[in-house]
Structures are given as C-alpha cells and as structure tokens.
Design a protein around this motif. Structure first.
Motif, short mmCIF file in Angstrom:
data_model
loop_
_atom_site.label_atom_id
_atom_site.label_comp_id
_atom_site.label_asym_id
_atom_site.label_seq_id
_atom_site.Cartn_x
_atom_site.Cartn_y
_atom_site.Cartn_z
N GLN A 168 -38.12 -21.23 -9.10
CA GLN A 168 -38.29 -21.89 -10.79
C GLN A 168 -37.96 -23.66 -10.21
N LEU A 169 -37.96 -24.18 -8.91
CA LEU A 169 -37.87 -25.66 -8.90
C LEU A 169 -38.54 -26.21 -9.48
N ALA A 170 -39.08 -26.07 -9.86
CA ALA A 170 -40.20 -27.10 -10.20
C ALA A 170 -40.36 -26.85 -11.92
N ASP A 171 -39.29 -26.55 -12.09
CA ASP A 171 -38.53 -26.33 -13.71
C ASP A 171 -37.26 -27.46 -13.91
N MET A 172 -35.80 -27.52 -12.25
CA MET A 172 -35.53 -28.16 -12.80
C MET A 172 -35.29 -29.23 -13.06
#
Length: 201
Positions: A168-172
């Motif tokens: 989920q890093l890219a959405d953080m």
C-alpha cells in the motif's frame, strides 16, 4: 511530453531507483525485482545519474553505464533512463519535483537500499524528498539495523509504516516509508570496479 521520457498511463505506480549504476549488476536487478513485487509497483525506472555528489571519483560516461545497465536488466517493467540529464537536474529533490510536474497522475515511490538510508540526512533537501513521495527501503547486507537507527529514520520515525503494509506504500500520503527485508544479494558496484581494476593490472 518531452522526447525520450517514459510513457505512462494515469494511476500508474512507478518506483524510482536512482544511482550511478557504475556498473549495474545483479544486486540492482535483485532489489528491483523485490521492489516490484513487495511494493506492488507497475514499473520501476532506473535513474542513471550524470554524477554523484557524494562520490569522490566520477563515474564512467553516462552512455556506457546506460548501455551496460540495459544488458543486465531485461524485465519489461523496468525502464533504464537518463532522465536527470534530459531534465537538467542533479539533485534528487529537483528530479522528483520535475517528474511530478510532468506526470501529475502517476504515483511515484522513491526506492533505495538500506545503506542509503544511513546517509539520507546528508542528501540535499532530503526533508523535501520525504515530503513529496513515499519511500521504499530495501534491506541490504549489514545495513538493516544501521538504517533503522539512522538519523533520518529517527527524525522520520512517526512516518514509518509496518512491512505488512508495503503493497500500500504508493497510496500513502508522504511522509511515509517502509523497510522490507528481502533475501540478500552481496554484489556491489564498488566491488565489481575493484575486481575489474585488479584484472587490468
């Protein structure tokens, strides 16, 4: 879009892996493949830099490093680029800002080895980098613990996210960073250069 820059589609997630790649080697391939899988990225761009202000001796010519990198990295999801030379940027913060202007609908993640996290606070405008994009850190031999307790990590400790949320890093919303623990590959560009130098003498 400027000629020679990668083509994207809206919503794409792109990991940015910057470095001298002098030379590119299996270790770079290894961490790139791990980043693609563990961070759930659509693409990774290798940003082959014209030079590195933290290195005392300049790298090999840019064209040679790009050509060599393309021989070793064959994954179609990975693009070998000279973006910094094309954009006229030298510092990572300026490169990221320029890419975000050029690709406003792409979600970028900055990728780096745990060894770079140890010296991250020495980078120009490193606070701005952390404020602009999430950061994915890939553990490398001997560097996981030093990176975890580095000055930058201590300053950004509230922004650290658990490894279980890596995809989920890219959405953080930045600042946000995740360190992933991966099977280790001990190759390094400096070791390869040393072997080549010994072979020539």
């Amino acid at each position: 879009m400027r000629a020679g820059l990668p083509v994207t589609v809206p919503g794409m997630t792109v990991g940015l892996l910057g470095g001298s790649f002098d030379p590119a080697h299996d270790g770079h391939v290894h961490i790139t493949e791990m980043a693609l899988r563990r961070f759930g990225l659509d693409r990774v761009w290798w940003l082959v830099t014209p030079g590195n202000p933290l290195k005392a001796h300049g790298p090999a010519p840019l064209s040679e490093r790009i050509a060599q990198a393309r021989t070793i990295m064959r994954d179609p999801r990975v693009t070998i680029t000279d973006i910094e030379a094309r954009l006229g940027t030298r510092m990572t913060s300026d490169t990221i800002a320029a890419l975000q202007r050029l690709y406003p609908r792409v979600r970028f993640v900055w990728l780096m080895g745990a060894d770079n996290m140890v010296q991250f606070d020495r980078w120009d405008s490193w606070h701005e980098i952390a404020a602009r994009v999430p950061i994915g850190i890939i553990a490398r031999p001997g560097w996981r613990m030093p990176a975890r307790f580095s000055r930058a990590a201590r300053i950004l400790w509230r922004a650290r996210q658990p490894e279980a949320q890596a995809r989920q890093l890219a959405d953080m919303q930045p600042p946000a960073w995740v360190m992933i623990n991966v099977p280790l590959n001990k190759q390094s560009s400096s070791a390869i250069r040393a072997r080549l130098k010994r072979a020539r003498t």
